[in-house]
Design a protein around this motif. Structure first.
Motif, mmCIF file in Angstrom:
data_model
loop_
_atom_site.group_PDB
_atom_site.id
_atom_site.type_symbol
_atom_site.label_atom_id
_atom_site.label_comp_id
_atom_site.label_asym_id
_atom_site.label_seq_id
_atom_site.Cartn_x
_atom_site.Cartn_y
_atom_site.Cartn_z
ATOM 1 N N PRO B 29 20.217 -8.194 27.803
ATOM 2 C CA PRO B 29 19.613 -9.007 27.880
ATOM 3 C C PRO B 29 19.867 -9.932 29.350
ATOM 4 N N ASP B 30 20.731 -9.429 30.043
ATOM 5 C CA ASP B 30 20.918 -9.892 31.347
ATOM 6 C C ASP B 30 20.718 -8.626 32.427
ATOM 7 N N ALA B 31 19.965 -9.267 33.306
ATOM 8 C CA ALA B 31 19.772 -7.993 34.309
ATOM 9 C C ALA B 31 20.781 -7.640 35.203
ATOM 10 N N SER B 33 23.849 -6.473 33.622
ATOM 11 C CA SER B 33 24.591 -5.644 32.662
ATOM 12 C C SER B 33 23.725 -4.777 31.696
ATOM 13 N N HIS B 34 24.058 -3.481 31.519
ATOM 14 C CA HIS B 34 23.221 -2.833 30.628
ATOM 15 C C HIS B 34 24.038 -2.751 29.364
ATOM 16 N N ALA B 35 23.136 -2.759 28.275
ATOM 17 C CA ALA B 35 23.920 -2.964 26.878
ATOM 18 C C ALA B 35 24.045 -1.503 26.073
ATOM 19 N N PRO B 36 24.925 -1.412 25.167
ATOM 20 C CA PRO B 36 25.028 -0.261 24.387
ATOM 21 C C PRO B 36 23.817 0.104 23.543
ATOM 22 N N PHE B 38 22.490 2.607 20.548
ATOM 23 C CA PHE B 38 23.093 3.590 19.369
ATOM 24 C C PHE B 38 21.611 4.261 19.176
ATOM 25 N N GLN B 56 30.118 -1.019 30.819
ATOM 26 C CA GLN B 56 30.790 -1.007 29.462
ATOM 27 C C GLN B 56 31.312 0.202 29.199
ATOM 28 N N ARG B 110 29.958 -10.570 36.220
ATOM 29 C CA ARG B 110 30.247 -11.885 36.696
ATOM 30 C C ARG B 110 30.358 -12.142 38.146
ATOM 31 N N ARG B 113 26.867 -11.937 39.552
ATOM 32 C CA ARG B 113 26.228 -13.216 39.325
ATOM 33 C C ARG B 113 26.531 -14.335 40.363
ATOM 34 N N SER B 119 21.014 -14.146 37.924
ATOM 35 C CA SER B 119 20.799 -12.860 37.568
ATOM 36 C C SER B 119 19.336 -12.748 37.622
ATOM 37 N N ARG B 120 18.393 -13.895 37.799
ATOM 38 C CA ARG B 120 16.875 -13.851 37.621
ATOM 39 C C ARG B 120 16.441 -13.011 38.507
ATOM 40 N N ARG B 268 37.021 -6.854 32.111
ATOM 41 C CA ARG B 268 35.684 -7.123 32.064
ATOM 42 C C ARG B 268 35.294 -8.243 30.856
ATOM 43 N N ALA B 269 36.162 -8.033 29.847
ATOM 44 C CA ALA B 269 35.586 -8.754 28.644
ATOM 45 C C ALA B 269 35.860 -10.334 28.740
#
Lengths: 358, 320, 280
Positions: B29-31, B33-36, B38, B56, B110, B113, B119-120, B268-269
């Motif tokens: 959802p954020d340009a 960071s890529h997301a997991p 499955f 991640q 972060r 950003r 991040s837009r 990171r978290a």
């Protein structure tokens, strides 16, 4: 009461004005510290940071991370060593606060709390006295982030719900408008210049930011979809698969208000504290018997989404328990996206209905 | 990196029929960071992304998938977490298929950003030699690695391709970056004890007790039954005192001593930017001194605190 | 401060334990009076309402007031030892000080039940909430029809309120059956699971309400048995337990869908529960 006219404060006058206010009360404002922008008590050496959304929400001003509710003290009875006496005293908050620089989403978050904590006969004295003693000054947004979605949950980047004063960035400074009676009474006492023509500029700024918001379908009106999916275990397992069950989303959220109460003692003295709690935590609903009605993260996620987009709106005239600040999205260590979950829930229900109709 | 990505997708497509799930990354959802992701169906393979935004570490999901056949896409540092999980028998080698990748460095979302201001408009990120390039609304913007990459990327030893079942991309050492960001551990070691305590009290006053550090840790095994929230034992109280919060960090660090591969997920978290991996680094140094051991390197080695030896090589108990 | 600030939702009344009754090896009953005599005199509650008991330094937990509102010499709570707080409560003796926040929650629909036959089905510590309503009804006997009680426990020694059982068994104005999962020498009542004994007893569902409380699995099968006997969902009443903290519907953990067990419950008809999501 007639509201006072709009005022204006130039950038270079802002900090001295706030520090002046801080002489008689606590001033909380977004301040740069440790690489983060957080709502902290303003001091002379504070670095005020009014770029975009602060990293934390301002909710701690009304619901501190940890607040003592009462204190207790055990003592031996003089002359009768086998008997102890117990004294219990409530600890009530009393600090006057000027909360400066929240964004419209955060201010609107307070209205979510108000409906729960100030509910007619059931008034939470700790919250209500803080709310009564806190004047909220919001700043209209100018540069929404990619994760901002207040416009999709009934909010407005130039709105003032939940605030007493609305600041709007204009050339050279901010206009200041009172939006509640207390805001009006406060503003009248401030030696700030008249905004004159800048009030019109402010209106245009607010119009422009409405147009600048990232677009997307409204997330209102999903209460029934979420309920109809309640028993769809596979759906909740799939949306919660990557969730780590931590508390980032709950604790940065300007509307999450669930709390825990615990006793902490040191010898004969102790306090009963209220602390933020997190519905994604296993312990949240763990019962004394070992039974847990929300044993897995999928069940906890279902309640989290359910509370914000279904149960709360059903209990509170359709108002969502989400104001679209996007902190949960921008800060989630697993990149969860609450907007996507609601949209997925909706389309899942539509798919099921189509399937049933075929 | 397009070729690595294609290689990866081909390998996953081939292996997928024999697996229950493959964990990879996709656009988030954020340009920044890529997301997991499955993957259970072949159609999902097309959504896989591979670039410096795949920050991640996905290894932490593996113990929860035990009993299933799981594929996992892993950077060199992530492979070390997988190895440590294998060493601790928290996952089974025959049930895990490792898709290794040659990583050039991973973005710290972060910091990025903050550096970009927003991040837009970010479309792409690439690491080219000594700089990181973000393409923002079609315009390239360059930063030094120290500004926008994770601190663990400095001194990266690369992936041990031999441990992977599949490997996409160049083998061998990744590019080494100069000018690493300041190390909190070295800063602390220059302080006396009083100053160190003050440092941590200041840091921990920002902690909001979300326990993301713990939840994101691939080696945190207690999770739902953590001492942080336990009443019996009552080691940590729920008041907002920084020392209580530091106490939790101390428990966490001790519990991961000699196990932590310094993957950086805890930092990171952390939404408050707390340097919580520093404590683990400090303990790892001691483990290295005393046991000559580094976590997550050799799947056949037993972590030193998992076994009892009557006589330790570097602990001369009888000479005390 | 304005008037509305007078009541602090979280400040317990101080109370003294007057008597401790050892019911079974893991259940104790506490008889408690509020220290402020005016507060005790003006204390009003309805059967089924609960209270939060505080042991300061340990915390709070929710228990039903199981003495009936028709007997106000003390407030009675029965506590099964399961965790930190109940462990500490079990160590308290007469004269010890605790905190009480009560009454909280809703009550049994005892007014709507007037003139009807009543079937009580209690399992283990689940007998406690039924006791308050049963005693209230016995104290207002002419208002209610036939009263039937089925009370079950794991074994004879796990039966709480054993000193009251002879009275309940001997009373001509009620029917009482007892059952245990595992018998013991000298046990002459039923041996068998509650739902099975209930089906054997087959109380009439005509003009009747059933009230049941016990472990979740027992409730599930008891409701099935009640259905087979013809009880409709709006005539089956149960009282729930959840992890609670605030007790006033704010802290957010005890909800089942839109209903907060602490505030909207703990008493629900099965019809109400079926309208909520299934999250027990």
């Amino acid at each position: 009461m007639v509201m006072p006219t709009a005022r204006y404060i130039a950038h270079d006058k802002l900090m001295p004005w706030l520090l002046g206010l801080a002489e008689g009360r606590r001033v909380l404002a977004p301040v740069r510290e440790g690489g983060k922008t957080l709502f902290l008590p303003l001091r002379e050496d504070s670095r005020l940071d009014l770029r975009g959304l602060a990293d934390d929400s301002a909710k701690a001003a009304l619901l501190p991370r940890c607040e003592p509710l009462l204190e207790f003290h055990y003592a031996k009875t003089a002359g009768v060593p086998s008997r102890t006496t117990l004294e219990v005293r409530e600890i009530l908050p009393g600090q006057e606060t000027f909360l400066f620089g929240v964004r419209p989403c955060d201010a609107r978050g307070f209205t979510v709390f108000d409906r729960v904590y100030d509910a007619g006969t059931r008034r939470d004295i700790y919250y209500c006295s803080r709310r009564d003693k806190t004047l909220v000054a919001a700043i209209a947004c100018a540069d929404p982030a990619e994760t901002c979605f207040c416009n999709r949950v009934g909010g407005d980047p130039g709105g003032s719900d939940g605030a007493d004063l609305l600041f709007t960035p204009v050339e050279g400074g901010f206009t200041v408008e009172a939006v509640t009676e207390r805001g009006g009474a406060f503003l009248r006492e401030q030696a700030l210049e008249e905004a004159d023509g800048k009030a019109e500029e402010a209106r245009e700024v607010r119009e422009a930011v409405r147009r600048a918001m990232p677009e997307g379908p409204s997330l209102d009106g999903a209460p029934d979809e979420v309920l109809r999916l309640f028993d769809d275990g596979a759906f909740w397992e799939s949306v919660a698969a990557k969730c780590l069950s931590c508390g980032v989303c709950s604790y940065l959220c300007p509307t999450c208000y669930c709390f825990n109460m615990t006793d902490e003692s040191n010898g004969n003295d102790g306090v009963r504290v209220r602390t933020w709690d997190n519905c994604m935590s296993f312990q949240f609903t763990l019962e004394g018997s070992g039974h847990n009605p929300r044993n897995g993260k999928a069940q906890r996620m279902r309640n989290r989404i359910g509370h914000k987009f279904s149960y709360y709106p059903k209990l509170h005239d359709g108002n969502l328990a989400c104001v679209g600040c996007g902190r949960c999205i921008a800060n989630c260590p697993a990149s969860m996206d609450v907007r996507a979950i609601v949209i997925q829930a909706r389309s899942r229900v539509l798919d099921k209905e189509e399937y049933a109709n075929e | 990196m397009a070729s690595s990505l294609d290689e990866l997708k081909t390998a996953i497509r081939k292996a997928l029929p024999g697996l229950d799930v493959v964990i990879a990354w996709t656009a988030g959802p954020d340009a920044l960071s890529h997301a997991p992701l499955f993957i259970t169906e072949e159609a999902d393979v097309a959504r896989i992304e591979w670039d410096p935004r795949c920050s991640q570490n996905l290894a932490g999901y593996l113990p929860g998938l035990r009993g299933k056949k799981a594929g996992i896409v892993a950077k060199g540092c992530d492979v070390r977490s997988i190895v440590e999980l294998l060493q601790e028998k928290l996952i089974d080698r025959e049930d895990v298929v490792i898709f290794g990748l040659d990583c050039q460095g991973a973005v710290d979302a972060r910091s990025a950003r903050a550096a970009l201001g927003s991040s837009r408009g970010v479309r792409d990120v690439a690491i080219d030699g000594a700089s990181v390039c973000f393409s923002v609304n079609g315009e390239p913007r360059f930063f030094s690695p120290g500004e926008v990459l994770q601190s663990k990327c400095f001194g990266c030893a690369g992936a041990d391709a031999g441990l992977c079942d599949h490997f996409a991309g160049e083998r061998g050492l990744p590019p080494q970056f100069g000018n690493p960001p300041e190390s909190t551990l070295e800063r602390l070691e220059a302080m006396d004890m009083e100053e160190r305590l003050r440092f941590w009290e200041t840091q921990m006053s920002r902690c909001i007790r979300c326990y993301a550090c713990r939840s994101a840790c691939p080696l945190c095994v207690c999770q739902d039954h953590c001492a942080a929230q336990s009443r019996e034992p009552h080691w940590v109280d729920q008041t907002d005192h920084p020392r209580e919060k530091l106490m939790f960090q101390a428990i966490h660090a001790l519990h991961t001593a000699g196990r932590c591969t310094e993957c950086g997920e805890c930092e990171r978290a952390c939404p408050m930017g707390l340097p919580v991996m520093t404590l683990k680094r400090a303990l790892n140094r001691r483990i290295k001194d005393v046991f000559d051991y580094q976590a997550g390197i050799d799947p056949n080695q037993t972590p030193p605190l998992f076994e009892f030896r009557e006589v330790e090589t570097n602990i001369k108990e009888r000479e005390w | 401060m304005s008037d509305s600030y007078r009541s602090n939702l979280y400040l317990p009344d101080m109370a003294t334990i007057q008597e401790v009754i050892e019911e079974t090896q893991n259940i104790k009953t506490f008889r408690v009076t509020l220290n402020n005599p005016d507060a005790m005199r003006s204390f009003r509650f309805e059967p089924g309402q609960v209270g939060q008991l505080s042991v300061f330094g340990v915390g709070e937990s929710t228990f039903v007031i199981n003495s009936p509102p028709s007997r106000m010499d003390y407030l009675q709570f029965s506590v099964m030892r399961v965790g930190e707080l109940t462990e500490r409560l079990h160590k308290l003796r007469p004269g010890d000080q605790i905190g009480v926040r009560a009454p909280l929650g809703n009550c049994f629909p005892y007014k709507a039940m007037k003139g009807k036959d009543i079937v009580f089905v209690g399992g283990g510590i689940g007998m406690a909430p039924l006791r308050t309503l049963l005693l209230y009804m016995l104290d207002n006997r002419e208002d209610y029809g036939k009263i039937t009680l089925l009370y079950g426990a794991r074994s004879p020694s796990d039966m709480a309120f054993s000193y009251e059982l002879p009275d309940w068994l001997g009373r001509p104005d009620m029917t009482t059956e007892l059952t245990v999962d595992n018998g013991a020498p000298g046990w002459e009542r039923h041996i068998g699971l509650i739902p099975n004994v209930l089906k054997e007893m087959a109380p009439s569902s005509k003009d009747a309400f059933a009230v049941t409380c016990g472990p979740p699995i027992m409730i599930r099968f008891t409701i099935e048995a009640l259905h087979s006997l013809g009880f409709e969902d709006d005539r089956i009443i149960t009282t729930l337990e959840k992890r609670m903290k605030c007790g006033v519907g704010i802290c957010g953990r005890c909800n089942i869908g839109t209903k907060y067990v602490c505030k909207d419950g703990p008493v629900f008809t099965n019809a109400q529960l079926r309208r909520q999501p299934n999250e027990m």
